[in-house]
Design a protein around this motif. Sequence first.
Motif: not given
Length: 320
Positions: A113-114, A189, A87-94, A110
């Motif tokens: 952040y996987q 991805d 999955d993707v670490d959306q919080l870390q990416r933000l 991108d």
Amino acid sequence: MDYSTVFYMLPPGGIWQGDEHSPPYLFTREIAIRVDVAYATRRPLLVSGPPGSGKSTLAQAIAGIQQSSFLMHTLTSRSRIGDLTADVDQLQRLHDAQAAAKKDIELLPDWAYQRPGLFWWAFESGSASMRGGDRDLGERFTKPEVPGYLKDGNNPEAVLLLDEIDKAEPDLPNDLLEPLDRRGFRRPDGKPVSAPEDLKLLVVITTNKERALPAAFLRRCVSLELDAPGEKMLIDIAKHHVRKYKWDRDNKSRDNTTLYTEVARKYLEVCSTARDQDRRVPGTSEYLDAVRACLELNVAPDGEVWKLIETATLNKAPDT
């Protein structure tokens, strides 16, 4: 044991002595055969049984015997298939996007952040270690944590443990069918992750039978139900788990087997009473705690001190 395993090397007498990663384990004929069937059919091994029957430690023992990689995920009500595949670490990416804007630097790509799950680690450990990227970004790139351990070298073998599937959302067992059947999945991805053809994989899934599992999922599993250990098995378990101790009650040399037996009988009495009163039954690890307490404190399983040990290790409050 009158059965010789085919797909893994069972130690003499069916006794795994343990290593740095896994505790000792005593194999029965039934366990030995069911594990072989799971390997032969390339199906997951669904293991059920009461607490302390050895469901989770079976997977650790097989990994130790085979000197293979071991990857584990304990399932909860929040677990999703992406936790096990990718999955993707959306919080870390933000967070990084905000920091990059303040410092006027380029955001990581991108793929950085996987988050690889244990199936990705098992199928393609190399790409999992780089989150699917093809270059090193130095200090800004955080390498993902392995959910277990990977064996070095060219040993294409892994044991995966999915613990307590009952705790997961009802849809998760069916979501597992694709990576289990195809031995592959697609990353966030869009790129595929596939297991090599020669990967020798054993997936162990434990259940406490707290709820029914989907029929389609059950059809794809090899089942193994473990019984709660009886007196003889408890004694054997203690012999292999607490070998470093020597009971010296009243400064006299005593056979540890006597203590193991006496504590086992007390333990089984507590288990019987707990079942009658619909309370939580203590597990094998708690029996071993009671044995170790007696050995370390030089106490026999009788008298007032034992009563306190029993309350602390076996006959705990109903809500604990």
